[in-house]
Design an enzyme around this catalytic site. Structure first.
Site, PDB file in Angstrom:
ATOM      1  N   ASN A   1       0.860  -1.174   0.000  1.00 21.45           N
ATOM      2  CA  ASN A   1       0.000   0.000   0.000  1.00 21.45           C
ATOM      3  C   ASN A   1       0.905   1.236   0.000  1.00 21.45           C
ATOM      4  OD1 ASN A   1      -1.825   2.023   0.553  1.00 21.45           O
ATOM      5  ND2 ASN A   1      -2.393   1.271   2.597  1.00 21.45           N
TER       6      ASN A   1
ATOM      7  N   LYS B   1       0.032   4.320  -0.167  1.00 18.82           N
ATOM      8  CA  LYS B   1      -0.589   5.482   0.507  1.00 18.82           C
ATOM      9  C   LYS B   1      -0.334   6.750  -0.314  1.00 18.82           C
ATOM     10  CE  LYS B   1      -0.149   2.969   4.779  1.00 18.82           C
ATOM     11  NZ  LYS B   1       0.046   2.960   6.218  1.00 18.82           N
TER      12      LYS B   1
ATOM     13  N   HIS C   1      -9.626   0.813   5.174  1.00 19.15           N
ATOM     14  CA  HIS C   1      -8.296   1.020   5.771  1.00 19.15           C
ATOM     15  C   HIS C   1      -8.407   1.959   6.964  1.00 19.15           C
ATOM     16  CE1 HIS C   1      -4.157   2.250   6.381  1.00 19.15           C
ATOM     17  NE2 HIS C   1      -3.842   1.098   5.810  1.00 19.15           N
TER      18      HIS C   1
ATOM     19  N   GLU D   1      -5.110  -5.311  10.650  1.00 17.08           N
ATOM     20  CA  GLU D   1      -4.046  -4.327  10.863  1.00 17.08           C
ATOM     21  C   GLU D   1      -4.335  -3.524  12.132  1.00 17.08           C
ATOM     22  OE1 GLU D   1      -2.195  -3.075   6.867  1.00 17.08           O
ATOM     23  OE2 GLU D   1      -4.102  -2.021   7.004  1.00 17.08           O
TER      24      GLU D   1
ATOM     25  N   GLY E   1       2.580   1.890  10.686  1.00 15.51           N
ATOM     26  CA  GLY E   1       3.546   2.977  10.532  1.00 15.51           C
ATOM     27  C   GLY E   1       4.322   3.320  11.789  1.00 15.51           C
TER      28      GLY E   1
ATOM     29  N   SER F   1       3.490  -2.474  10.200  1.00 19.96           N
ATOM     30  CA  SER F   1       4.945  -2.524  10.413  1.00 19.96           C
ATOM     31  C   SER F   1       5.609  -3.833   9.964  1.00 19.96           C
ATOM     32  CB  SER F   1       5.285  -2.200  11.873  1.00 19.96           C
ATOM     33  OG  SER F   1       4.907  -0.867  12.167  1.00 19.96           O
TER      34      SER F   1
END
Ligand code: PGA
Length: 240
Positions: A6, A8, A88, A157, A163, A193
């Site tokens: 992803n 982003k 998400h 997630e 992140g 992560s």
């Protein structure tokens, strides 16, 4: 396995094209059996030639119309895109997407036959309340979602792992994925992560069928390394 990157709000059109060529070439050359997907920003959509699936990070539940700043089915169709991320945590928590809106997107793109990577995950305060609260929270995020849709992929997630460089313990990931397995037979990705340094441990866990990776996959070489790790695990599982 399914390994997804992803991007982003990262990567230009040119960077994405270069990334695509590198990773697609690697998959072909090494005979990688995992399904590899990338979710670039919409400005980088293109008609790529290769074996890497390109998906959308987001789209509105319409074909076209007056929805400033959004894209719809027509814009995805132009590039042959048939895969989308829905739910998400950055869209839920930063952009304020409600479960109602998420259900609308899910149902619309399901009806259009898209592969949907549906993301769920709890914030830290829920995690701290314990396993029961955590599973209840995830159940609420499944509200209105067809968990047996044949083109559904689930990505678990934890919000606090995205992140941050922090991941749940391997035991916790396995525990949650095993609980999720009771709810759906569809593939279960772990995200938050994941990087080259921890992919082997996380991907080898029971009921982990792949990964959704953000910053750890922004570099094409790292993504290829993770694809090789996934390949070894698949081969071991199959006794090759
Ligand atoms: P991260 O993001 O790998 O940078 O933690 C994962 C995601 O948001 O899908």
């Amino acid at each position: 396995m399914i390994i997804a990157a992803n991007f982003k709000t990262n990567m230009t059109r040119a960077q994405t094209a270069e990334y695509y060529t590198k990773v697609s070439g690697f998959i072909t050359e090494k005979g990688i059996s995992s399904e590899a997907m990338i979710f670039p920003p919409a400005t980088a959509f293109n008609t790529f030639e290769g074996v890497l699936t390109v998906g959308a990070q987001n789209a509105f539940a319409v074909e076209n119309g007056a929805y400033t700043g959004e894209i719809g089915l027509e814009q995805l169709d132009e590039f042959g895109i048939k895969t989308i991320l829905v739910g998400h945590s950055e869209r839920r928590h930063i952009l304020g997407e409600s479960q109602e809106l998420i259900i609308e997107k899910f149902n619309y793109y399901k009806e259009k036959g898209f592969t949907i990577v549906y993301c769920i995950g709890e914030p830290i305060e829920v995690r701290e309340e314990g396993n029961e609260a955590l599973m209840n929270y995830l159940d609420d995020q499944f509200e209105g979602i067809d968990l047996e849709y044949e083109k559904l992929i689930i990505a678990y997630e934890p919000v606090w792992a995205i992140g941050t460089g922090v991941t749940p313990s391997e035991d916790d990931v396995e525990l949650i994925h095993t609980a999720l397995r009771q709810k759906t037979s569809r593939p279960l990705l772990y995200g938050g992560s994941v990087k080259t340094a921890n992919a082997k441990e996380l991907l080898a866990l029971n009921n982990v069928d792949g990964a959704l990776i953000g910053s750890g996959a922004l570099n094409a070489e790292d993504f290829c390394t993770i694809l090789s790790i996934a390949e070894n695990i698949t081969n071991n599982r199959e006794g090759k």
